[in-house]
Design an enzyme around this catalytic site. Structure first.
Site, PDB file in Angstrom:
ATOM      1  N   CYS A   1       0.857  -1.183   0.000  1.00 17.18           N
ATOM      2  CA  CYS A   1       0.000   0.000   0.000  1.00 17.18           C
ATOM      3  C   CYS A   1       0.888   1.225   0.000  1.00 17.18           C
ATOM      4  CB  CYS A   1      -0.913   0.008   1.223  1.00 17.18           C
ATOM      5  SG  CYS A   1      -2.274   1.192   1.035  1.00 17.18           S
TER       6      CYS A   1
ATOM      7  N   CYS B   1      -0.080   4.213   1.670  1.00 21.79           N
ATOM      8  CA  CYS B   1      -0.430   5.230   2.669  1.00 21.79           C
ATOM      9  C   CYS B   1       0.681   5.486   3.683  1.00 21.79           C
ATOM     10  CB  CYS B   1      -1.743   4.895   3.357  1.00 21.79           C
ATOM     11  SG  CYS B   1      -1.710   3.374   4.280  1.00 21.79           S
TER      12      CYS B   1
ATOM     13  N   CYS C   1      -3.941   6.155   0.125  1.00 16.38           N
ATOM     14  CA  CYS C   1      -3.399   4.891  -0.376  1.00 16.38           C
ATOM     15  C   CYS C   1      -3.037   4.966  -1.858  1.00 16.38           C
ATOM     16  CB  CYS C   1      -4.391   3.763  -0.130  1.00 16.38           C
ATOM     17  SG  CYS C   1      -4.819   3.604   1.618  1.00 16.38           S
TER      18      CYS C   1
ATOM     19  N   LYS D   1     -12.278  -4.758   1.859  1.00 15.45           N
ATOM     20  CA  LYS D   1     -11.723  -3.950   2.943  1.00 15.45           C
ATOM     21  C   LYS D   1     -12.645  -2.769   3.170  1.00 15.45           C
ATOM     22  CE  LYS D   1      -7.686  -1.313   4.368  1.00 15.45           C
ATOM     23  NZ  LYS D   1      -6.279  -0.999   4.088  1.00 15.45           N
TER      24      LYS D   1
ATOM     25  N   ARG E   1      -3.243   3.352  12.443  1.00 15.60           N
ATOM     26  CA  ARG E   1      -2.806   4.600  11.805  1.00 15.60           C
ATOM     27  C   ARG E   1      -1.818   5.339  12.685  1.00 15.60           C
ATOM     28  NH1 ARG E   1      -8.511   6.159   8.822  1.00 15.60           N
ATOM     29  NH2 ARG E   1      -8.542   4.264   7.551  1.00 15.60           N
TER      30      ARG E   1
ATOM     31  N   ARG F   1     -11.009   7.632   3.716  1.00  9.09           N
ATOM     32  CA  ARG F   1     -10.749   6.612   2.701  1.00  9.09           C
ATOM     33  C   ARG F   1     -12.028   6.069   2.043  1.00  9.09           C
ATOM     34  NH1 ARG F   1      -5.479   6.484   3.958  1.00  9.09           N
ATOM     35  NH2 ARG F   1      -4.669   5.502   5.840  1.00  9.09           N
TER      36      ARG F   1
ATOM     37  N   GLU G   1     -16.604  -7.693  -5.127  1.00  7.78           N
ATOM     38  CA  GLU G   1     -15.177  -7.366  -4.999  1.00  7.78           C
ATOM     39  C   GLU G   1     -14.336  -8.650  -4.986  1.00  7.78           C
ATOM     40  OE1 GLU G   1     -13.337  -4.773  -5.051  1.00  7.78           O
ATOM     41  OE2 GLU G   1     -14.433  -3.011  -4.381  1.00  7.78           O
TER      42      GLU G   1
ATOM     43  N   LYS H   1     -11.602  -7.724   5.793  1.00  3.39           N
ATOM     44  CA  LYS H   1     -11.078  -6.870   6.862  1.00  3.39           C
ATOM     45  C   LYS H   1     -12.005  -5.701   7.123  1.00  3.39           C
ATOM     46  CE  LYS H   1      -7.188  -3.833   7.476  1.00  3.39           C
ATOM     47  NZ  LYS H   1      -6.044  -3.240   6.827  1.00  3.39           N
TER      48      LYS H   1
ATOM     49  N   SER I   1      -6.314  -3.683  14.304  1.00  5.79           N
ATOM     50  CA  SER I   1      -5.746  -2.989  15.458  1.00  5.79           C
ATOM     51  C   SER I   1      -6.796  -2.534  16.480  1.00  5.79           C
ATOM     52  CB  SER I   1      -4.946  -1.784  14.977  1.00  5.79           C
ATOM     53  OG  SER I   1      -5.759  -0.912  14.207  1.00  5.79           O
TER      54      SER I   1
ATOM     55  N   TYR J   1      -2.859  -9.556  15.824  1.00  2.00           N
ATOM     56  CA  TYR J   1      -1.784  -9.097  16.701  1.00  2.00           C
ATOM     57  C   TYR J   1      -1.641 -10.009  17.921  1.00  2.00           C
ATOM     58  CZ  TYR J   1      -2.259  -5.095  13.649  1.00  2.00           C
ATOM     59  OH  TYR J   1      -2.320  -4.308  12.530  1.00  2.00           O
TER      60      TYR J   1
END
Ligand code: PBG
Length: 334
Positions: free
Chosen positions: A130, A132, A140, A206, A216, A228, A244, A259, A285, A324
């Site tokens: 990406c 970004c 992005c 996404k 971020r 976005r 998609e 996501k 996150s 994570y």
């Protein structure tokens, strides 16, 4: 009205007793449906080019921005824990409007990929693809003269960057930008250069989500203007996600990613029923931060909540879980 003893007698004659198979731990294990094994988990890693920027991330306690050397050591630990692999995010020293440092053969992602694949050739290395983290405006894609995201100019940049990641030895590139046609452009660039073996995991569905907030901060990639929503999907749309995904498969995606995870399990389940490609889900996150914060306050029990969260992804139909919590879970459950 029946007397209580009569009801009990009737209950004794019941043919179906669901609790029979829940009697012991061993019995429950025997009949459990979904399972989360360490080799299905991917740990995201943040690697910084500017070593002075390494260190903890306040909104993601327990997660670090790492130097290249630390990332290599972390990969050894993940490999030893039997993990499925890692997903790499690069934080460059220099950002500009054209994301120039992203396709640099000596960029931070390329360097880290080379180091990890040299040391651990059979460890799966996935590079998030990406712009970004590389653009000074935080979007992005690159901008046109009107200040809008220029889809087709971005494709070019993505294809060149993917190629540089492939040359560094990455196993999988993971475009997360949501530009139209990127999977085809990336596949063509890889194939033209002989990288027919480099796989594509596309962030096919996404969503424009508030749950990316802590990321971020971690990756220093919040958009400097606007949001976005002209490229990421509307959280209200499920059928559009199927389109998609279908498009990305047609364009050559090997693995499909959905996501965020927690608020989109219906999308995972729908996609599982419709498509036969490997499906990945990204436990993002904000989901990490939410669980962590509640556990820290003593409001939920951390380990059981993590187990329940991860198994929900497997039950919904995900083959691969990006989280994570991966390392922590693998150590405990491995
Ligand atoms: C970059 C990217 C983002 C995430 C992964 N890749 C942020 C965004 O789109 O704003 C989010 C990951 C997370 O929240 O854990 N496009």
């Amino acid at each position: 009205m029946k007397q209580a003893p009569e009801l009990a007698a009737k209950a004794r004659g019941m043919e179906v007793r669901m609790r029979r198979l829940r009697t012991t731990h061993a019995m429950r294990q025997l009949v459990r449906e979904a399972d989360v094994r360490p080799h299905k988990l991917i740990q995201p890693l943040f690697v910084v080019e500017d070593e002075s920027a390494a260190g903890p991330i306040s909104s993601m306690p327990g997660i670090l921005r790492m130097t290249k050397g630390q990332a290599l050591e972390e990969c050894r630990a993940l490999h030893d824990a039997g993990m499925g692999g890692m997903l790499l995010f690069g934080l460059p020293k220099v950002k500009d409007a054209a994301a120039s440092s992203n396709a640099d053969p000596d960029g931070i992602v390329q360097q880290t990929v080379r180091a990890v694949k040299d040391a651990l050739p059979d460890f799966v290395v996935i590079a998030d693809l990406c712009n970004c983290e590389y653009t000074d405006h935080g979007h992005c894609g690159v901008l046109n003269a009107r200040g809008d995201i220029d889809n087709d100019a971005t494709l070019d940049l993505l294809a060149r960057t993917a190629l540089s990641y492939a040359r560094a030895g990455v196993d999988v590139v993971a475009p997360s930008d949501m530009m139209d046609g990127r999977v085809r452009a990336i596949r063509a660039a890889l194939d033209d250069d002989g990288f027919t073996h480099t796989a594509i995991m596309s962030y096919a569905a996404k969503y424009a989500s508030a749950f990316y907030g802590p990321f971020r901060e971690a990756a220093n990639c919040a958009p400097q203007f606007g949001d976005r929503r002209t490229y990421q999907m509307n959280p209200a749309n499920g059928r559009e996600a199927m389109r998609e995904i279908e498009l990305d498969i047609q364009e050559g995606a090997d693995i499909i990613l959905i996501k965020p995870g927690l608020a989109y399990l219906d999308i995972v389940a729908q996609a599982r029923r419709r498509f036969d490609v490997p499906l990945a889900v990204y436990n993002v996150s904000g989901e990490y931060a939410m669980l962590h914060a509640a556990a820290e306050k003593g409001w939920i029990e951390r380990e059981t909540a993590i187990d329940e969260l991860l198994v929900s992804f497997a039950r919904a139909g995900a083959d691969i879980i990006i989280t994570y919590f991966a390392k922590e879970y693998a150590r405990r459950a491995g």
